[in-house]
Design an enzyme around this catalytic site. Sequence first.
Site, PDB file in Angstrom:
ATOM      1  N   ALA A   1       0.859  -1.180   0.000  1.00 41.82           N
ATOM      2  CA  ALA A   1       0.000   0.000   0.000  1.00 41.82           C
ATOM      3  C   ALA A   1       0.897   1.232   0.000  1.00 41.82           C
ATOM      4  O   ALA A   1       2.059   1.148   0.407  1.00 41.82           O
ATOM      5  CB  ALA A   1      -0.869  -0.013   1.240  1.00 41.82           C
TER       6      ALA A   1
ATOM      7  N   GLU B   1       4.153  -6.148   6.807  1.00 38.53           N
ATOM      8  CA  GLU B   1       3.518  -5.012   7.496  1.00 38.53           C
ATOM      9  C   GLU B   1       3.950  -4.845   8.952  1.00 38.53           C
ATOM     10  O   GLU B   1       4.018  -3.725   9.457  1.00 38.53           O
ATOM     11  CB  GLU B   1       1.986  -5.136   7.437  1.00 38.53           C
ATOM     12  CG  GLU B   1       1.368  -4.805   6.084  1.00 38.53           C
ATOM     13  CD  GLU B   1       1.291  -5.995   5.144  1.00 38.53           C
ATOM     14  OE1 GLU B   1       2.000  -6.992   5.355  1.00 38.53           O
ATOM     15  OE2 GLU B   1       0.518  -5.923   4.167  1.00 38.53           O
TER      16      GLU B   1
ATOM     17  N   GLY C   1       0.247  -4.979   0.467  1.00 37.71           N
ATOM     18  CA  GLY C   1      -0.940  -4.847  -0.373  1.00 37.71           C
ATOM     19  C   GLY C   1      -0.735  -5.429  -1.765  1.00 37.71           C
ATOM     20  O   GLY C   1      -1.703  -5.811  -2.435  1.00 37.71           O
TER      21      GLY C   1
ATOM     22  N   GLU D   1      -1.471  -8.979  -1.406  1.00 37.94           N
ATOM     23  CA  GLU D   1      -2.921  -9.088  -1.165  1.00 37.94           C
ATOM     24  C   GLU D   1      -3.709  -8.941  -2.469  1.00 37.94           C
ATOM     25  O   GLU D   1      -4.678  -9.664  -2.711  1.00 37.94           O
ATOM     26  CB  GLU D   1      -3.345  -8.028  -0.133  1.00 37.94           C
ATOM     27  CG  GLU D   1      -2.767  -8.371   1.233  1.00 37.94           C
ATOM     28  CD  GLU D   1      -2.958  -7.270   2.247  1.00 37.94           C
ATOM     29  OE1 GLU D   1      -2.389  -6.172   2.048  1.00 37.94           O
ATOM     30  OE2 GLU D   1      -3.677  -7.483   3.235  1.00 37.94           O
TER      31      GLU D   1
END
Length: 695
Positions: free
Chosen positions: A63, A129, A106, A109
């Site tokens: 992210a 993370e 992310g 993901e």
Amino acid sequence: MPGPVVTSRQDSILLIMIDNPPVNALSREVLAGLDAAMQEAAGSEEIAAAVIFGAGSTFVAGADVRAFPPIARGERPMIDFNATMNRVENLGKPVVAALHGTVLGGGLELAMACHYRIAAPGTTLGQPEVKLGLIPGAGGTQRLPRLAGAGRALEMIALGETIGEREALELGLIDAVASGGLVEEAVEFARRAEKPRRTRDHDAKLVDPEQAESIAALDRDTVAKKFKWQVAPLAALDAVLAACRLPFEEGLATEARLFEECLRGPQAAALIHSFFAERAVTKVAGLKRETAAREIERAAIIGGGTMGRGIACAFLAAGIPVTLYDAEQAAREAAARSIRETLDGLISKGRIKPGSHGTLSIVETMEEAAAGASLAVEAVFEDAAIKRSVFQALDAVTPADCLLASNTSTLDIDELAAATRRPERVVGLHFFSPAHIMRLLEVVRGRETSPETLATALALAKRLRKTAVVSGNRYGFIGNRMFMPYREQAVEIATEGASPALVDQALTNWGMAMGPLAVGDLSGLDVFRLMRREAIRLGFHYEAETFEDILCEQGRTGQKAGAGWYLYDAKRKALPDADLQREIREYAAGRGIPQRVWSCREIRQRTLFALINEGARLLEEGVAERASDLDVVYICGYGFPAWRGGPMHTADVVGLPVILDVLTRLYDEQGPFWRPSELLSECARTGRRIASWTR
Ligand code: 3HC
């Protein structure tokens, strides 16, 4: 201008390219682009399947962390990652992720929300993370256990471990490894795929929560020990176990709640600050990207003591040949033994491959050491006159283009440069002990250090896998300049009624790797005494005499002498010294120093506020380029907990007005040592964060 997500067609396949340099991070715009691409795929009957891939050197590395706020204050907009992930997963047509580079956070993901995954050789995959004080927040804790198995997923998520494409294939996390053109093979894969295969529908690899923990050989104690005091790894564990316990949507809701809690907490703010601070240090004022660094082909190291040996090991481990010279034969022999032992230890721990390290030669003259060297590092006793003479000698015997570096921790680099005919090739390389382990390298830029010399020092640091922070040439540079007032306070507090153990514990229980008095014993109290005397000579406001002078006069100089603030057994384990407390009381009584009871909070205020104030002063003086550089120095070199973000970030968390009040009171009571820094006062007045200050 096209957005960061660009679509094109290859007959019935929709190609979706994420192009958001430098690492294709999932920003709000990328998510919106993916949403639009899903709409396009759903809306056209001509499109049978889609392939998502990344432009440039990587798929998606996570992210966009820049969109996460630095400090959890009040409300902030949250990005809804799951809405996009669900749109991808619920597209009624096959979606293939074509992976290369670093598929992290992310990014992984998103790949797992796709129906199939194909990776190029050399791809790294993971959910790191926790290293940012977070847990995966886009379904990773629910999808990874379903694809890779609960046990391995638990390890990857709670410990932040990454894996390569081969293991990913074995685990079932990816479906194929590309053998040629990645995107072409992904397109072929998409053409052949019959129907979408949603990760959320795979439950076969889920097991009950206890089994998941035991398969992973992970329990709360192991995680808590590895990430002492950190909340995210334990939250990650809970989120993965929720995948085994709850239906998918409920598991996703648990993840969202835990992710939000971590994101709003102080540790994520601190770790995200540390992440960007470490990246910022590579940007050095006045140094252009194109400035060429010189290749270091051979290093000469002068001095076979603790520092010289550690530095030699750091170079050798990086594959750089080393010639080491020491004037004493005994020192040469001890250095040869100790360096070989360290290298053997690194090989047996798998840190370096056998045969991959550089060759070591121990020589009897400076001339032999100098022959063919592209860099000479002086690591002799911390005495200006001795170091000057070594520099003069090196200047005479090394090749004219050889760089000369000093490992001094305090002394004036310009004075050393002046002893040579090549001041532009002189630089400070302040390694921290043990030099082959500690990540920090302070690079001291002298008045005449050339851009090429500086660029070479920075490139060398990278090769040695160190984090280099550039410092101006002022006494103590960044690290020791700030450390001196911090330790001075610790010593004062110990003479005003607090036991040495209490002083140290007040800081170690707050997260510091070692207490300041124990650090004194480790480095040598005589070393700190020399530094204090020199600092006083240069006009710093330190006490002319402290209790450490008494310890030094008694030969209790720390670990090396078996006694200092603590007593040391044969294994150098610190033991409390019952007599010391009495001696301190007598010392204090003789000088009229009042005794009192100290709380840990007061101890932390006095020591850490002195550290922060000195940091702000050296920023005012231009010694460092930005406040976050100081945080990197402390996290990488002085055992400051990364999850507290470093001293300057801590200052903002505590609140600058609070710090200013305490500094002002102590200044009124005790004088110039506590003069509040003008920069700190200004930031407190204007409400500006000091940790984001740059020159
Ligand atoms: N967001 C924003 N910027 C990022 C970023 C991210 N996730 N990752 C890297 N960058 C930026 C860096 O700040 C740097 O910018 P700069 O050039 O302006 O300084 C640039 O990308 C290149 O980064 P590095 O200097 O670190 O380059 P390297 O090649 O050495 O390493 C990397 C690349 C391995 C991707 C490394 O940057 C990295 O580990 N990044 C973080 C990965 C990560 O933690 N991802 C998870 C994010 S949180 C998340 O995804 C939450 C989700 O679950 C919802």
